[in-house]
Design a protein around this motif. Structure first.
Motif, mmCIF file in Angstrom:
data_model
loop_
_atom_site.group_PDB
_atom_site.id
_atom_site.type_symbol
_atom_site.label_atom_id
_atom_site.label_comp_id
_atom_site.label_asym_id
_atom_site.label_seq_id
_atom_site.Cartn_x
_atom_site.Cartn_y
_atom_site.Cartn_z
ATOM 1 N N ARG A 138 66.726 31.123 53.726
ATOM 2 C CA ARG A 138 66.053 31.483 52.474
ATOM 3 C C ARG A 138 64.646 32.002 52.690
ATOM 4 O O ARG A 138 63.928 32.279 51.729
ATOM 5 C CB ARG A 138 66.019 30.266 51.543
ATOM 6 N N VAL A 171 59.810 28.415 55.238
ATOM 7 C CA VAL A 171 59.857 27.094 54.610
ATOM 8 C C VAL A 171 58.450 26.748 54.125
ATOM 9 O O VAL A 171 57.531 26.560 54.928
ATOM 10 C CB VAL A 171 60.367 26.031 55.605
ATOM 11 N N VAL A 172 58.294 26.692 52.806
ATOM 12 C CA VAL A 172 56.985 26.426 52.198
ATOM 13 C C VAL A 172 57.115 25.306 51.174
ATOM 14 O O VAL A 172 58.206 24.999 50.681
ATOM 15 C CB VAL A 172 56.397 27.692 51.541
ATOM 16 N N LYS A 173 55.974 24.714 50.828
ATOM 17 C CA LYS A 173 55.978 23.518 49.982
ATOM 18 C C LYS A 173 56.481 23.771 48.576
ATOM 19 O O LYS A 173 57.119 22.921 47.975
ATOM 20 C CB LYS A 173 54.569 22.923 49.930
ATOM 21 N N ASN A 174 56.147 24.912 48.025
ATOM 22 C CA ASN A 174 56.483 25.130 46.616
ATOM 23 C C ASN A 174 57.898 25.661 46.410
ATOM 24 O O ASN A 174 58.263 26.069 45.315
ATOM 25 C CB ASN A 174 55.471 26.083 45.971
ATOM 26 N N ARG A 175 58.693 25.642 47.466
ATOM 27 C CA ARG A 175 60.080 26.095 47.353
ATOM 28 C C ARG A 175 60.969 24.916 46.994
ATOM 29 O O ARG A 175 60.884 23.850 47.604
ATOM 30 C CB ARG A 175 60.544 26.709 48.680
ATOM 31 N N ALA A 176 61.821 25.099 46.025
ATOM 32 C CA ALA A 176 62.711 24.013 45.582
ATOM 33 C C ALA A 176 63.796 23.762 46.620
ATOM 34 O O ALA A 176 64.234 24.677 47.322
ATOM 35 C CB ALA A 176 63.343 24.378 44.240
ATOM 36 N N VAL A 185 63.886 21.863 49.441
ATOM 37 C CA VAL A 185 63.631 21.716 50.873
ATOM 38 C C VAL A 185 64.157 20.356 51.327
ATOM 39 O O VAL A 185 63.755 19.315 50.800
ATOM 40 C CB VAL A 185 62.120 21.835 51.181
ATOM 41 N N ALA A 225 56.941 22.185 55.888
ATOM 42 C CA ALA A 225 56.814 22.980 54.660
ATOM 43 C C ALA A 225 55.331 23.082 54.324
ATOM 44 O O ALA A 225 54.723 22.137 53.825
ATOM 45 C CB ALA A 225 57.591 22.317 53.525
ATOM 46 N N ASP A 251 51.662 24.886 52.752
ATOM 47 C CA ASP A 251 51.126 25.585 51.576
ATOM 48 C C ASP A 251 50.972 27.058 51.924
ATOM 49 O O ASP A 251 50.067 27.439 52.688
ATOM 50 C CB ASP A 251 49.761 24.990 51.185
ATOM 51 N N PRO A 258 55.607 32.370 49.356
ATOM 52 C CA PRO A 258 56.953 32.599 49.905
ATOM 53 C C PRO A 258 57.033 33.906 50.690
ATOM 54 O O PRO A 258 56.388 34.901 50.326
ATOM 55 C CB PRO A 258 57.835 32.653 48.656
ATOM 56 N N GLY A 296 60.221 36.193 52.459
ATOM 57 C CA GLY A 296 61.673 36.211 52.444
ATOM 58 C C GLY A 296 62.350 36.578 53.736
ATOM 59 O O GLY A 296 63.533 36.300 53.910
#
Length: 549
Positions: free
Chosen positions: A339, A342-347, A349, A357, A359, A362, A364
């Motif tokens: 996806r 990998v970041v914190k605000n991604r649903a 995880v 993850a 800050d 995003p 892609g």
């Protein structure tokens, strides 16, 4: 005149086999190498042709036949058949020709062998324990005739980069344990491959008339956990002190099982911990060329599963050992999954990715992540064949004078790039390691010799060290020690030709040194159950099986 006597857990019979029974026992069989006197004493007259061959003659005959076969799968089958007939000869062939034979008995050929396992299955090796055996696993394990000290177990859900192969995944524990014996000298009779057959979700196999496993969907949830727990309990009861290696479990099981058992009993997961150690060793070797400390690097992973997070965890620990904080080490370690970054605000995880993850906005795709984060090293462990495109490699070469490029996925069809592609698209500046074997690459008058970042550099020595010391646990500190030891054994000649790992024919030397490093940790941390010897290297070497008659 002597024939080795098999060591059994049961002393019901002390008589060594004679006649045909002896010839059919792979641990004792010498085939045409039985001497005239042995043939008389052991009831072999008439069962063997007249001429007595030396083991050297037998090895040469095996190699002549093997090299005449047209495909690697046929060579795999021939070697498997030899293993079933004569273990000493099989391991002599492997040990003396490791460069040629290891790719045939393990990666990359073992992947195809597992896919075709139902068609090529000839003779049981190891134990198949199915979901239908709940409540009697101890009874099944008691049927095993040898004193197992090492078990490699899989449930077949994530075989290499090939996915759910169910019971056909048995080829992996069998191959892995062959390498334990060949590369580290762990006696074959101490090695037990186990397939936990909990079914498969692979529809092709469920509809395949030659599929050898349970024809049902995979067991899951509480029932799955209870089966695994029964197996672990039964294995430890039947074989006290046994070392258990988890192999090719899917992410959702692998992390959970490792965390459940690792601080209680003698277990490890090679896909997580062994892969981590061999990759870290490769990074240490690469830094001998590019300069700088590991703590100064920025590492970007393509993949976020067992291998990626296992490597990342060990890299972070190694950075911290160089003096940086955990927070700083984490900031230098990034993951890209299917996806994107990998970041914190991604649903959504999952737990094992949360530590990495960060800050960040995003991103892609992998190439954009490289352009944005500007990593010094990229490590491919996602089984995404061809994902290190020319544009990816060119970007790494533009950002770094000596880009570190590890394409570690296997089999070869899943490799992120080939060695030739890595060197060509970076102008020969890549510090490259691979998960599958590649031939030397000639570019602009220079020859590069890529070497596999293969776990076989790590797990055999770790297993040998743990068994020799009688360690009660296998710890991350042991894998860190293994990584440092492996990197130390890479010499200047290796580095000058682009090799980040030692030559494979040195593998038994490498394994012995790693075993010593692992055992030293066990003794230092109070985990060993055997008395500390005066000369640890000599003690380790005395434990190593040497295949001969």
């Amino acid at each position: 005149m002597s024939v080795p006597v098999r060591t059994k857990r049961s002393s019901a019979s002390s008589d060594s086999p004679h006649g045909l029974a002896l010839l059919r026992d792979p641990l004792l069989n010498k085939g045409t190498a039985f001497t005239e006197a042995e043939r008389d004493a052991l009831g072999l007259r008439g069962f063997l042709p007249a001429h007595v061959l030396s083991m050297k003659d037998q090895v040469e005959r095996v190699l002549t036949n093997l090299r005449s076969l047209p495909t690697d799968l046929e060579k795999y089958i021939a070697l498997n058949s030899l293993h079933d007939r004569n273990e000493a000869l099989f391991f002599r062939v492997v040990c003396d020709n490791i460069d040629e034979i290891q790719p045939l008995i393990y990666t990359p050929t073992v992947g195809l062998a597992c896919q075709r396992f139902g068609l090529i299955f000839q003779r049981p090796r190891g134990m198949f324990i199915s979901a239908n055996d709940r409540g009697r696993i101890a009874e099944l394990l008691a049927n095993w005739p040898y004193p197992a000290k090492l078990i490699v177990v899989t449930d077949g859900e994530r075989i290499l980069g090939l996915g759910d192969l169910g019971a056909h995944g048995m080829g992996i524990p069998v191959g892995k344990l062959s390498l334990y014996s060949a590369c580290a000298g762990i006696r074959p009779e101490y090695c037990l491959p186990v397939m936990l057959d909990v079914g498969t979700n692979n529809e092709d196999f469920l509809n395949d008339p030659y599929y050898i496993g349970l024809r049902q969907k995979r067991l899951s949830g509480v029932a799955y956990d209870e089966l695994v727990d029964e197996f672990i309990t039964a294995a430890r009861g039947t074989f006290p002190g046994v070392l258990i290696q988890f192999e090719d479990f899917a992410n959702h099981s692998a992390f959970r099982l490792l965390h459940k058992y690792r601080d209680k009993i003698n277990v490890f997961n090679d896909d997580i911990q062994g892969t981590a150690a061999v990759a870290l060793a490769g990074l240490f070797s690469a830094l001998r060329v590019s300069g700088g400390k590991l703590a100064d690097q920025k590492v970007l992973f393509l993949g976020a599963g067992e291998a990626a997070t296992g490597i990342a965890d060990l890299v972070v620990s190694a950075m911290m050992a160089e003096g940086v904080s955990e927070a700083e080490a984490l900031r230098r370690t990034w993951l890209v999954d299917s996806r994107g970054l990998v970041v914190k605000n991604r649903a959504g995880v999952t737990d094992h990715k949360l530590r990495y993850a960060h800050d960040h906005a995003p991103i892609g795709d992998f190439l954009t992540a490289i352009e944005t984060l500007r990593p010094t090293a990229i490590i491919g462990v996602a089984a995404a064949g061809g994902a290190f495109t020319p544009e990816v490699l060119q970007a790494m070469a533009r950002i770094n004078d000596r880009p570190i490029v590890f394409a570690l996925s296997n089999p070869t069809s899943k490799a992120e790039c080939s060695a030739e592609e890595a060197y060509r698209h970076t102008g020969g500046r890549a510090l490259f390691a691979c998960g599958s074997p590649y031939d030397p690459v000639k570019l602009d008058g220079k020859t590069f010799v890529p070497r596999q970042g293969n776990n076989s550099y790590i797990f055999p020595g770790v297993g040998l060290g743990a068994i020799a010391s009688g360690s009660r646990l296998v710890t991350d500190e042991m894998f860190m020690a293994a990584a440092h030891t492996l990197a130390y054994l890479v010499n200047d000649a290796d580095i000058q030709q682009g090799s980040l790992y030692p030559a494979l024919p040195r593998i038994r030397e490498v394994s012995a040194h790693i075993a010593v490093a692992v055992a030293e940790v066990a003794y230092r941390r109070g985990l060993a159950t055997t008395p500390a010897p005066n000369d640890l290297m000599a003690f380790v070497q005395s434990q190593m099986y040497d295949p001969h008659y």
